[in-house]
Scaffold this motif. Structure first.
Motif, PDB file in Angstrom:
ATOM      1  N   GLY A  11     -73.281  86.514 127.532  1.00  0.00           N
ATOM      2  CA  GLY A  11     -74.780  86.819 127.590  1.00  0.00           C
ATOM      3  C   GLY A  11     -75.501  87.874 126.792  1.00  0.00           C
ATOM      4  O   GLY A  11     -76.484  88.533 126.788  1.00  0.00           O
ATOM      5  N   ASP A  12     -74.579  88.121 125.524  1.00  0.00           N
ATOM      6  CA  ASP A  12     -74.881  88.973 124.781  1.00  0.00           C
ATOM      7  C   ASP A  12     -75.879  88.441 123.537  1.00  0.00           C
ATOM      8  O   ASP A  12     -75.148  87.814 122.543  1.00  0.00           O
ATOM      9  N   ILE A  13     -77.199  88.756 123.465  1.00  0.00           N
ATOM     10  CA  ILE A  13     -78.118  87.894 122.540  1.00  0.00           C
ATOM     11  C   ILE A  13     -77.887  88.418 121.209  1.00  0.00           C
ATOM     12  O   ILE A  13     -77.957  87.574 120.175  1.00  0.00           O
ATOM     13  N   ASP A  14     -77.407  89.813 121.050  1.00  0.00           N
ATOM     14  CA  ASP A  14     -77.383  90.327 119.542  1.00  0.00           C
ATOM     15  C   ASP A  14     -76.184  89.628 119.008  1.00  0.00           C
ATOM     16  O   ASP A  14     -76.214  89.356 117.933  1.00  0.00           O
ATOM     17  N   LYS A  15     -74.868  89.806 119.929  1.00  0.00           N
ATOM     18  CA  LYS A  15     -73.657  89.050 118.877  1.00  0.00           C
ATOM     19  C   LYS A  15     -74.011  87.475 118.857  1.00  0.00           C
ATOM     20  O   LYS A  15     -73.384  87.056 117.983  1.00  0.00           O
ATOM     21  N   LEU A  16     -74.667  86.996 120.018  1.00  0.00           N
ATOM     22  CA  LEU A  16     -74.937  85.451 119.781  1.00  0.00           C
ATOM     23  C   LEU A  16     -75.543  85.292 118.305  1.00  0.00           C
ATOM     24  O   LEU A  16     -75.429  84.311 117.458  1.00  0.00           O
ATOM     25  N   MET A  17     -76.783  86.114 118.147  1.00  0.00           N
ATOM     26  CA  MET A  17     -77.798  86.024 117.133  1.00  0.00           C
ATOM     27  C   MET A  17     -76.935  86.330 115.692  1.00  0.00           C
ATOM     28  O   MET A  17     -77.186  85.769 114.631  1.00  0.00           O
ATOM     29  N   ALA A  18     -75.894  87.188 115.734  1.00  0.00           N
ATOM     30  CA  ALA A  18     -75.091  87.486 114.580  1.00  0.00           C
ATOM     31  C   ALA A  18     -74.557  86.397 113.992  1.00  0.00           C
ATOM     32  O   ALA A  18     -73.774  86.418 113.017  1.00  0.00           O
ATOM     33  N   CYS A  19     -74.235  85.487 115.027  1.00  0.00           N
ATOM     34  CA  CYS A  19     -73.266  84.391 114.549  1.00  0.00           C
ATOM     35  C   CYS A  19     -74.187  83.219 113.547  1.00  0.00           C
ATOM     36  O   CYS A  19     -73.468  82.488 113.130  1.00  0.00           O
ATOM     37  N   TRP A  20     -75.444  83.294 113.760  1.00  0.00           N
ATOM     38  CA  TRP A  20     -76.189  82.462 112.984  1.00  0.00           C
ATOM     39  C   TRP A  20     -76.671  82.915 111.529  1.00  0.00           C
ATOM     40  O   TRP A  20     -76.578  84.326 111.276  1.00  0.00           O
ATOM     41  N   ASP A  22     -79.033  83.520 108.289  1.00  0.00           N
ATOM     42  CA  ASP A  22     -80.452  84.127 108.190  1.00  0.00           C
ATOM     43  C   ASP A  22     -81.783  83.391 107.728  1.00  0.00           C
ATOM     44  O   ASP A  22     -82.746  83.764 107.756  1.00  0.00           O
ATOM     45  N   GLU A  23     -81.324  82.110 107.290  1.00  0.00           N
ATOM     46  CA  GLU A  23     -82.343  81.222 106.734  1.00  0.00           C
ATOM     47  C   GLU A  23     -83.378  81.134 107.876  1.00  0.00           C
ATOM     48  O   GLU A  23     -82.963  80.913 109.095  1.00  0.00           O
ATOM     49  N   ASP A  24     -84.503  80.549 107.265  1.00  0.00           N
ATOM     50  CA  ASP A  24     -85.643  80.173 108.181  1.00  0.00           C
ATOM     51  C   ASP A  24     -85.601  78.991 108.851  1.00  0.00           C
ATOM     52  O   ASP A  24     -86.344  78.525 109.486  1.00  0.00           O
ATOM     53  N   ASP A  25     -84.732  78.079 108.199  1.00  0.00           N
ATOM     54  CA  ASP A  25     -84.467  76.659 108.677  1.00  0.00           C
ATOM     55  C   ASP A  25     -83.424  76.109 109.308  1.00  0.00           C
ATOM     56  O   ASP A  25     -82.929  75.196 109.451  1.00  0.00           O
ATOM     57  N   ILE A  26     -82.992  77.512 109.746  1.00  0.00           N
ATOM     58  CA  ILE A  26     -81.517  77.358 110.799  1.00  0.00           C
ATOM     59  C   ILE A  26     -82.041  76.504 112.325  1.00  0.00           C
ATOM     60  O   ILE A  26     -83.335  76.311 112.311  1.00  0.00           O
ATOM     61  N   ARG A  35     -86.348  70.366 118.791  1.00  0.00           N
ATOM     62  CA  ARG A  35     -85.671  70.934 117.976  1.00  0.00           C
ATOM     63  C   ARG A  35     -86.215  72.260 117.637  1.00  0.00           C
ATOM     64  O   ARG A  35     -87.540  72.421 117.540  1.00  0.00           O
ATOM     65  N   LEU A  36     -85.602  73.292 117.692  1.00  0.00           N
ATOM     66  CA  LEU A  36     -86.000  74.640 117.461  1.00  0.00           C
ATOM     67  C   LEU A  36     -85.565  75.116 115.989  1.00  0.00           C
ATOM     68  O   LEU A  36     -84.416  74.966 115.658  1.00  0.00           O
ATOM     69  N   VAL A  37     -86.623  75.597 115.309  1.00  0.00           N
ATOM     70  CA  VAL A  37     -86.121  75.916 113.931  1.00  0.00           C
ATOM     71  C   VAL A  37     -86.821  77.495 113.745  1.00  0.00           C
ATOM     72  O   VAL A  37     -87.607  77.869 113.945  1.00  0.00           O
ATOM     73  N   GLY A  38     -85.560  78.072 113.225  1.00  0.00           N
ATOM     74  CA  GLY A  38     -85.755  79.652 112.780  1.00  0.00           C
ATOM     75  C   GLY A  38     -84.991  80.531 113.693  1.00  0.00           C
ATOM     76  O   GLY A  38     -84.969  80.178 114.948  1.00  0.00           O
ATOM     77  N   PRO A  39     -84.882  81.457 113.247  1.00  0.00           N
ATOM     78  CA  PRO A  39     -84.043  82.432 114.097  1.00  0.00           C
ATOM     79  C   PRO A  39     -85.028  83.020 115.382  1.00  0.00           C
ATOM     80  O   PRO A  39     -84.354  83.244 116.349  1.00  0.00           O
ATOM     81  N   ALA A  40     -86.150  83.122 115.185  1.00  0.00           N
ATOM     82  CA  ALA A  40     -86.971  83.715 116.367  1.00  0.00           C
ATOM     83  C   ALA A  40     -87.132  82.768 117.575  1.00  0.00           C
ATOM     84  O   ALA A  40     -86.855  83.042 118.736  1.00  0.00           O
ATOM     85  N   ALA A  41     -87.160  81.284 117.192  1.00  0.00           N
ATOM     86  CA  ALA A  41     -87.325  80.056 118.129  1.00  0.00           C
ATOM     87  C   ALA A  41     -85.884  80.125 118.853  1.00  0.00           C
ATOM     88  O   ALA A  41     -85.910  79.836 120.072  1.00  0.00           O
TER      89      ALA A  41
END
Length: 131
Positions: A11-20, A22-26, A35-41
């Motif tokens: 349940g570690d959001i920072d570790k999870l997001m570190a896997c992704w 940095d592009e805006d179109d992930i 469909r969720l597009v971008g790191p914030a979504a």
């Protein structure tokens, strides 16, 4: 991929997001979701999921296709759901796409669909005609 599933289970959001990446179109698609597009979504949906508890997702029967600086993994996920009667299992079929970056391999797409326990029994026989 191990870091992604470890972050889900802890349940570690920072570790999870570190896997992704940095592009805006992930891109991320959860079972039955849009469909969720971008790191914030993507971060927002995982934050919501983690607020309901950790996600006990176990990757099984990983199939990989590697090509130059990309890797596509098809994963059968066994999801453990805790109920009053004890643990129950749900199944998800996921495709994870990774790109090799200067920072290492990063997830650029995660697409998950509902599955069933029968998915755990693969059909791997090649059909005589592809189309």
């Amino acid at each position: 991929e191990a870091a992604f599933y470890d972050a889900l289970q802890s349940g570690d959001i920072d570790k999870l997001m570190a896997c992704w990446g940095d592009e805006d179109d992930i891109v991320c698609v959860h079972p039955g979701g849009g469909r969720l597009v971008g790191p914030a979504a993507i971060r927002s949906t995982f934050d919501t999921m983690f607020s309901n508890g950790t996600i006990r997702a176990f990757p099984e029967k990983v199939r990989k296709i590697d090509a130059m600086s990309a890797s596509v993994h098809n994963v059968l996920e066994r999801i453990e759901v805790l109920t009053e009667e004890g643990p129950r299992h749900a199944y998800v079929i996921a495709t994870n796409v990774y790109h090799e970056t200067a920072q290492g391999w990063r997830l650029v797409a995660h697409h998950a669909s509902p599955g069933t326990s029968s998915e755990m029994h693969e059909v791997s026989e090649t059909p005589p005609v592809l189309h």
